[in-house]
Design a protein around this motif. Sequence first.
Motif, PDB file in Angstrom:
ATOM      1  N   CYS A   5      -0.223  10.280  -9.990  1.00 14.38           N
ATOM      2  CA  CYS A   5      -0.059   9.076  -9.229  1.00 14.38           C
ATOM      3  C   CYS A   5       1.104   8.425  -9.777  1.00 14.38           C
ATOM      4  O   CYS A   5       1.936   8.011  -9.069  1.00 14.38           O
ATOM      5  N   ARG A  24      -1.195  -1.027  -4.230  1.00 19.22           N
ATOM      6  CA  ARG A  24      -2.460  -0.286  -4.195  1.00 19.22           C
ATOM      7  C   ARG A  24      -1.830   1.254  -4.091  1.00 19.22           C
ATOM      8  O   ARG A  24      -1.020   1.377  -3.029  1.00 19.22           O
ATOM      9  N   GLY A  33      -3.003  14.965  -3.000  1.00 15.30           N
ATOM     10  CA  GLY A  33      -2.381  13.695  -2.738  1.00 15.30           C
ATOM     11  C   GLY A  33      -0.819  13.742  -2.908  1.00 15.30           C
ATOM     12  O   GLY A  33      -0.305  14.530  -3.462  1.00 15.30           O
ATOM     13  N   THR A  50       0.136   5.062   0.045  1.00 14.65           N
ATOM     14  CA  THR A  50      -0.896   5.945   0.385  1.00 14.65           C
ATOM     15  C   THR A  50      -0.586   7.489   0.759  1.00 14.65           C
ATOM     16  O   THR A  50       0.354   7.656   1.365  1.00 14.65           O
ATOM     17  N   LEU A  53       0.925  -1.006   0.044  1.00 17.99           N
ATOM     18  CA  LEU A  53      -0.180   0.026  -0.089  1.00 17.99           C
ATOM     19  C   LEU A  53       0.837   1.439  -0.009  1.00 17.99           C
ATOM     20  O   LEU A  53       1.597   1.235   0.781  1.00 17.99           O
ATOM     21  N   GLU A  75      -3.335   5.259  -3.259  1.00 17.48           N
ATOM     22  CA  GLU A  75      -4.482   5.574  -2.770  1.00 17.48           C
ATOM     23  C   GLU A  75      -4.072   7.143  -2.461  1.00 17.48           C
ATOM     24  O   GLU A  75      -3.148   7.269  -2.116  1.00 17.48           O
ATOM     25  N   TYR A  76      -5.205   7.986  -2.665  1.00 16.52           N
ATOM     26  CA  TYR A  76      -4.941   9.330  -2.036  1.00 16.52           C
ATOM     27  C   TYR A  76      -4.074  10.042  -2.749  1.00 16.52           C
ATOM     28  O   TYR A  76      -3.084  10.545  -2.328  1.00 16.52           O
ATOM     29  N   CYS A  77      -3.836  10.149  -4.263  1.00 12.77           N
ATOM     30  CA  CYS A  77      -2.751  10.499  -5.029  1.00 12.77           C
ATOM     31  C   CYS A  77      -3.132  11.543  -5.943  1.00 12.77           C
ATOM     32  O   CYS A  77      -4.547  11.763  -5.975  1.00 12.77           O
ATOM     33  N   HIS A  86      -4.957  11.172   4.215  1.00 14.27           N
ATOM     34  CA  HIS A  86      -6.542  10.884   4.171  1.00 14.27           C
ATOM     35  C   HIS A  86      -7.359  12.019   4.832  1.00 14.27           C
ATOM     36  O   HIS A  86      -8.468  12.029   4.541  1.00 14.27           O
TER      37      HIS A  86
END
Length: 200
Positions: free
Chosen positions: A80, A66, A49, A37, A35, A68-70, A40
């Motif tokens: 991202c 994974r 992000g 990340t 992950l 996320e929040y990019c 958040h």
Amino acid sequence: LDEPVRADHKGGFTEVEGHSFEMAAEVVNLQRSVLITGDHDDFQDTLEGFSTMMMGKGLMDVRYSRLEYCGRRNKMGKYCLHWHLVGACPECTYQGNAIVDSQQIGVTIHGTHRALVDQNVLWDVRAAGIFTEDGNEMHNVISNNVLICSHWSVCSVPWLGKPAIQGGGIYLIGMTNDILYNRIAGYEHGLYTPGSAFPE
């Protein structure tokens, strides 16, 4: 399911204006053991992000992670996953990743050739899911990816001076690439090419 669903969900074949269309849901796995990340807490307020970028010589190979929040909305180059003016890079690969909740662009191919973007899942990636930036990107393979927006209005946002209408699952300026077997759902435009209507 242990109880009935609350809304009708079409499946099988549906008749629309005299044409028969298969309506089938795409089931995707957004979980990965690795992950990466971003923050958040204020992601929806700041529209920012984390971002990555590979520049110059070398290679960037990201697989089965994974992210996320990019992405950073309206910030040039803040995406991202981003190959930036790498040139020919047949070893460059983004494969099997899940990119979830991005403020601006999931995958950017910019001035990069012969790279592979394959079997990735993009969920609620705003502006554009996969983006060839300048039009000089050649012989990249963009294949077997699934791009899903939960609702077109979530992903259709203004970005980099472009109006919201100029976004989509795949935003393609470079036409000399192989776009194979991708599935796109929920975006206002599945495949968007600006052509001469909106020159870059």
